[in-house]
Enzyme design. Structure first.
Site, short mmCIF file in Angstrom:
data_model
loop_
_atom_site.label_atom_id
_atom_site.label_comp_id
_atom_site.label_asym_id
_atom_site.label_seq_id
_atom_site.Cartn_x
_atom_site.Cartn_y
_atom_site.Cartn_z
N HIS A 1 3.91 6.58 -6.07
CA HIS A 1 3.89 5.12 -6.10
C HIS A 1 3.72 4.69 -7.55
O HIS A 1 2.68 4.94 -8.15
CB HIS A 1 2.73 4.64 -5.22
N THR A 2 4.73 4.02 -8.11
CA THR A 2 4.75 3.76 -9.55
C THR A 2 4.59 2.30 -9.94
O THR A 2 4.47 2.00 -11.13
CB THR A 2 6.06 4.28 -10.16
N MET B 1 4.24 2.64 2.13
CA MET B 1 5.44 3.20 1.50
C MET B 1 5.77 4.54 2.15
O MET B 1 6.94 4.84 2.42
CB MET B 1 5.25 3.35 -0.01
N GLU C 1 9.41 7.73 5.50
CA GLU C 1 9.71 8.55 6.67
C GLU C 1 10.73 7.86 7.58
O GLU C 1 11.64 8.51 8.11
CB GLU C 1 8.44 8.88 7.46
N ALA D 1 0.81 -1.22 0.00
CA ALA D 1 0.00 0.00 0.00
C ALA D 1 0.85 1.27 0.00
O ALA D 1 1.92 1.31 0.61
CB ALA D 1 -0.92 0.01 1.23
N THR D 2 0.34 2.29 -0.64
CA THR D 2 1.02 3.59 -0.69
C THR D 2 1.24 4.15 0.71
O THR D 2 2.29 4.72 0.99
CB THR D 2 0.20 4.58 -1.54
N GLY E 1 9.29 14.23 11.78
CA GLY E 1 8.93 14.33 10.36
C GLY E 1 7.98 15.48 10.13
O GLY E 1 7.08 15.73 10.92
#
Length: 144
Positions: free
Chosen positions: A70-71, A39, A44, A35-36, A63
């Site tokens: 996301h590719t 990612m 982070e 999942a994005t 942060g």
């Protein structure tokens, strides 16, 4: 904060688990791939690894920005390596570029992070002030 050398890199290697696949809770499972939002977490985390060796006593990092593009997919069981590369510093903000690649050599994402380096006492005081505000509304008292 001690100076970070140009091009300094750190890596984070992980294995995609079923827990890391796309599941929106209320909406249910959507795709059985990395999942994005996981990612983003891993970007982070890799960005934090950039600052840790250079923090002075009494400093902490927090942060402040994550960009994820996301590719491509990664399946549960695949290994993903996130490479964080220091790209610059603006005051107390540390910038890093991110690249996620599967064990097959496929780039599945790229982006950037920003970490703010502050005195740890200031970070802690900000959290305490937020807890106090929340508790004053009668919520969160049982949360340490």
């Amino acid at each position: 904060m001690r100076p970070i050398p140009d091009g300094f890199t750190q890596t984070l290697t992980l294995m995609v688990t079923d827990e890391m696949t796309v599941d929106f809770g209320e909406l249910g499972a959507v795709h059985p791939v990395y999942a994005t939002y996981w990612m983003a977490k891993h970007f982070e985390e890799a960005g934090r690894k950039i600052i840790l060796p250079f923090l002075e006593d009494g400093e902490g990092g927090i942060g402040s920005q994550v960009e994820v593009i996301h590719t491509g997919p990664a399946l549960p069981g695949m290994t993903v390596t996130v490479t964080a590369t220091f790209t610059g510093q603006a005051g107390r903000r540390i910038h890093a570029s991110m690249r996620a690649v599967t064990e097959l050599g496929d780039e599945i994402g790229h982006g950037s992070t920003t970490q703010a380096v502050l005195p740890q006492t200031r970070i802690d005081a900000n959290f305490e002030a937020l807890r106090a505000r929340w508790a004053s509304r009668g919520v969160g008292e049982s949360n340490p």
